[in-house]
Scaffold this active site. Structure first.
Site, PDB file in Angstrom:
ATOM      1  N   LYS A  65      25.445  -3.001   6.755  1.00 16.02           N
ATOM      2  CA  LYS A  65      24.513  -3.957   7.346  1.00 16.02           C
ATOM      3  C   LYS A  65      24.731  -4.134   8.851  1.00 16.02           C
ATOM      4  O   LYS A  65      23.814  -4.539   9.579  1.00 16.02           O
ATOM      5  CB  LYS A  65      24.656  -5.316   6.654  1.00 16.02           C
ATOM      6  CG  LYS A  65      24.231  -5.343   5.191  1.00 16.02           C
ATOM      7  CD  LYS A  65      22.732  -5.414   5.047  1.00 16.02           C
ATOM      8  CE  LYS A  65      22.320  -5.647   3.604  1.00 16.02           C
ATOM      9  NZ  LYS A  65      20.854  -5.765   3.453  1.00 16.02           N
ATOM     10  N   SER A  95      23.042 -15.006   1.986  1.00 13.88           N
ATOM     11  CA  SER A  95      24.339 -15.456   1.470  1.00 13.88           C
ATOM     12  C   SER A  95      25.277 -14.277   1.278  1.00 13.88           C
ATOM     13  O   SER A  95      26.317 -14.400   0.633  1.00 13.88           O
ATOM     14  CB  SER A  95      24.147 -16.196   0.134  1.00 13.88           C
ATOM     15  OG  SER A  95      23.437 -17.391   0.342  1.00 13.88           O
TER      16      SER A  95
END
Length: 893
Positions: A65, A95
């Protein structure tokens, strides 16, 4: 979204430009291979396969990511020349790894970052976002709350910082994110060619689709023949369904251990999937767990469940196998398959690192991973907290070279009930003295703020401790303490063994001593004995512990101790009969006038020395240890120790018998022609007698052909075939009213003996009422029992047909059945089990190895459990040349 080619807001050139921009902000992660993985994949697909793994789990923040987030913040500044880092705020809701990645990327560029996170997000991930400089706002764990909270925070940010523009950066459905994620494929293709394994197929996880579509753009743009596959958990499946139907499908209530793969594809990524992806395949959570376990154990790479989905698809998906078979045929019969390991952030990772440090004996590594208030709980030590818990691990790790301890992790997986927990199944292998012990353990690990806060281990305590736990129910008249051989405590465990005593002792003392000492037989020993069991450097009989039980040095110590034990002076040198009771760790002679009388709270040693042949001077010995159902750990342990000590003192010649209250052997009962009388209480009670004016307590006696036993009240049932005498109690000076119940099947001898007991209790002024059959309702009512009576089935105690088994310590089960039970089959070089109608005999050949001798009791208990025999089945241990008459007669049964 219509089927066919689409106009896309991102292309190969965007990915290539992103690679240049973020190069200094990310790692060029390595690729790796595994011959074992190649073999598994080849077997699964049925054609030659070579796997190449791209290790994005080693990327900054532990996830791919970082690539997309870094490209997004840099492109925002590039696309908006009027913005500077001081006038830009990026915001997202996540989250998981995207929130951390965006916080990291924004911080690196000097940009303010706000992240909306669920209240249910693991605290370690919340703290990680904050650690990278992100401003966290928590919300309820539902989509509507997330959207509402983000809109509110945007307005608050704009009001508080009017000079800043707030821009939302999604986790995957954004051209900048897609381009950034695709940079890993550029590296992957280059690295695979460098090692001589150019990729024919590339498989990546899919959730929102940013990584899959970025890699697909690179594959189709730079390597047009490469097949691109998305790997999705079956508990999600929205991308799979959308790909099959060519219609976008949202993710609704997914159920999977892959918490990083729960997002739906979007209007950017889904059209890219339709145009550039060749297949999407699924794997179950069980298959994903297996793939993750393989990656940890064989490749030594720490990944989270989401990262394991591509390997699971390759190894287990029938749909992938079908597709890959066609592609292999087109490529000439073999494939190089690239697998992206996307990340490694979860409590699972912390738990894995914890056990890596544990297995390596790295106490400092464990200490760094432990929370300040770390607690440890298991069936042996109970609950240890803080420094005491860490001290235990320091002891374990510092003694690994002596105990040869190894911890083999079988599985680490997320807890299904708590996202902050990981479940670890592992095998502990170590040396107990000089014998190997294997323990299968399941650990529940709680991770808070990236630290291990709690660990709760569970395992089969009876197997570990060497005792088969049969609770002693005070309300059952025939419940006996059952003692069994076990791997950790060996012969000692078999001899003294009510498991409850051991567990209570360890639990209590492990927490009460800073050095975690525990007690066996009332003497302190180091917890290395009870845990991973370090052999002490010096041995003294006063401190001898069970870790050395059976070793040569321990035997010499025992022989010396036997020679100096005063109770053994002159014992066994001529025909005779001796009884001793254990009192405060001492062997105390039991008076001759009390022969046949025992207390259920005590432990006794009985020796019978006799001549098998009256015409010779050769002496034989039967050595029994009798344990009352309520005896203590200290008493039972001392009796066990002293029994072996006396056996050594007599040169190892005695035949040993284990005697459990209510289930004594016929040999033992034969010593007491008037029967055994078992009274409630014992030396620990001090034998206090009631005051003359004190009320009489109620008493119940069970009378059999061979014994009279005072039964502890209350009871749950009465046995058929016995007689019971009940004294209801009353005022001291009132005449007793005694009740006698003759159960169905009781004999005249038993009834006559019961009458004698009843008259003794009644005295001159009392009365005796005898009850039989259906007239016995008042007797049962007095005891609070229903009528008609019921008694449980206790199983078989022996076998009608003789059975002979050779003991093989290294096999499972540790014995083999011989075709016939004959005396001629007994080989002096082996040890055998002989199953007779009244007992299970253990025969030890004169030339048997030490390993076989030590394994014999474990094999006996194994046989009892495997064949449904009653736990109290009598076990008789005989040595070659000292066989009993009962042993030889068992062959004839």
């Amino acid at each position: 979204m219509a089927e066919g080619k689409h106009q896309h807001p991102v292309g190969l050139s965007d990915v290539q430009r992103a690679a240049e921009k973020i190069q200094s902000r990310i790692h060029r992660t390595m690729v790796t291979t595994s011959q074992t993985a190649d073999k598994l994949a080849t077997e699964a697909l049925n054609f030659p396969v070579q796997l190449v793994f791209k290790c994005e789990n080693l990327q900054k923040i532990g996830s791919f990511k970082t690539r997309g987030a870094s490209n997004a913040v840099l492109r925002l500044l590039e696309e908006n020349p009027d913005l500077t880092p001081s006038t830009l705020t990026v915001i997202t809701h996540s989250s998981g790894n995207h929130g951390q990645a965006l916080a990291y990327a924004a911080h690196s560029a000097g940009i303010r970052c706000c992240v909306i996170m669920s209240e249910a997000a693991p605290p370690c991930k919340i703290d990680a976002v904050r650690g990278y400089g992100g401003v966290v706002t928590l919300c309820e764990p539902v989509v509507t709350a997330r959207e509402q909270t983000m809109n509110r925070v945007i307005k608050e940010e704009e009001a508080a910082h009017p000079e800043r523009r707030v821009i939302y950066v999604p986790s995957s459905n954004d051209p900048r994110i897609v381009a950034g994620q695709g940079t890993l494929a550029i590296e992957f293709f280059e690295q695979a060619e460098e090692i001589g394994k150019p990729l024919d197929v590339i498989v990546t996880p899919i959730s929102g689709g940013g990584m899959l579509t970025g890699c697909a753009l690179v594959a189709k743009g730079l390597k047009p023949g490469t097949k691109v596959v998305g790997a999705e958990p079956a508990g999600s499946g929205d991308a799979y369904q959308g790909f099959k139907t060519k219609t976008w499908v949202p993710s609704v209530d997914p159920h999977t251990i892959c918490d990083g793969l729960l997002t739906s594809t979007g209007d950017v990524t889904f059209p890219l999937i339709l145009d550039y992806v060749d297949s999407i395949c699924m794997a179950s959570d069980e298959e994903i767990s297996r793939a993750m376990k393989f990656t940890w154990e064989r490749m030594k790479l720490i990944i989270e469940p989401s990262s394991a989905v591509p390997l699971a698809v390759v190894l287990y998906s029938s749909e992938f196998r079908e597709e890959a078979t066609k592609w292999a045929a087109e490529k000439g019969g073999k494939l190089n398959i690239g697998i992206v390991l996307s990340g490694g952030n979860s409590p699972v990772i912390i738990a894995t690192k914890w056990f890596e440090a544990y297995s390596a004996g790295n106490f400092e590594g464990m200490k760094n991973l432990a929370a300040p208030d770390y607690t440890f709980t298991d069936p042996a030590f109970g609950k240890l907290e803080g420094k005491r818990a860490l001290a235990m691990y320091k002891m374990f790790t510092s003694t690994r070279d002596k105990t040869e301890a190894v911890w083999n992790v079988h599985e680490v997986k997320p807890s299904e009930s708590d996202s902050q927990r990981a479940i670890v199944r592992f095998e502990a292998v170590y040396k107990f003295g000089d014998r190997p012990v294997t323990n299968q353990i399941t650990a529940d690990i709680l991770v808070i703020d990236g630290k291990v806060k709690e660990q709760t281990d569970s395992f089969d305590m009876p197997t570990w401790a060497g005792t088969y736990f049969q609770p002693i129910q005070q309300t059952q008249t025939t419940q006996a303490a059952f003692i069994s051989e076990g791997q950790a405590l060996g012969l000692f465990g078999w001899m003294f063994g009510n498991f409850a005593f051991l567990q209570n002792s360890v639990n209590k003392r492990a927490n009460s001593s800073a050095s975690m000492g525990t007690y066996v037989m009332g003497r302190r020993m180091t917890s290395t004995v009870m845990a991973h069991l370090n052999k002490p450097p010096e041995i003294d009989i006063a401190e001898t512990n069970i870790a050395l039980w059976g070793s040569d040095i321990h035997k010499r110590v025992r022989e010396h101790a036997g020679d100096t034990e005063r109770a053994w002076e002159g014992v066994g040198q001529e025909e005779g009969f001796w009884i001793w009771r254990i009192e405060d760790f001492k062997v105390v002679h039991w008076p001759d006038e009390r022969r046949g009388q025992f207390y259920d709270g005590d432990s006794y040693i009985v020796l019978h020395t006799f001549k098998k042949d009256p015409d010779t001077e050769a002496l034989s010995h039967d050595l029994h240890f009798w344990l009352g159902s309520q005896t203590s750990l200290d008493e039972a342990g001392t009796a066990a120790y002293k029994t072996v000590e006396l056996d050594d003192h007599l040169g190892g010649a005695p035949t040993q018998y284990r005697e459990c209250q209510y289930f004594e052997s016929p040999r033992f009962r034969s010593y007491f022609p008037d029967g055994i009388r078992i009274l409630s209480g014992g030396v620990r009670t001090g034998f206090t007698h009631p005051e003359p004016d004190a009320p009489r307590p109620p008493k119940l006696f069970q009378v059999t052909a061979n014994s009279v036993t005072e039964v502890r009240l209350p009871v749950k049932y009465l046995e058929e075939g016995d007689v019971y005498v009940f004294e209801p109690g009353g005022e001291a000076n009132s005449p007793p009213s005694i009740m006698q119940y003759n159960a169905k099947g009781s004999t005249g001898k038993e009834r006559f003996k019961a009458v004698e007991i009843a008259k003794e209790l009644a005295g001159a002024l009392g009365e005796v009422q005898v009850y039989d059959g259906d007239a016995s309702v008042p007797f049962f009512r007095a005891l609070g029992l229903p009528y008609p009576p019921e008694a449980p089935d206790r199983g078989r105690s022996g076998s009608c047909e003789p059975t002979l088994l050779r003991v093989l310590p290294s096999s499972n089960p540790p014995y083999i059945l011989l075709p016939s039970a004959t005396r001629e089959a007994l080989d002096p070089a082996d040890v055998f089990l002989l199953v007779g109608p009244k007992a299970l005999y253990v025969w030890i050949g004169s030339q048997a190895s030490r390993e076989e001798k030590r394994a014999i009791m474990a094999a006996a208990q194994h046989f009892i459990r495997d064949n449904g025999l009653r736990p109290e089945t009598s076990i008789v241990r005989v040595a070659q040349g000292n066989e009993t008459k009962g042993f030889w007669e068992a062959f004839k049964s």
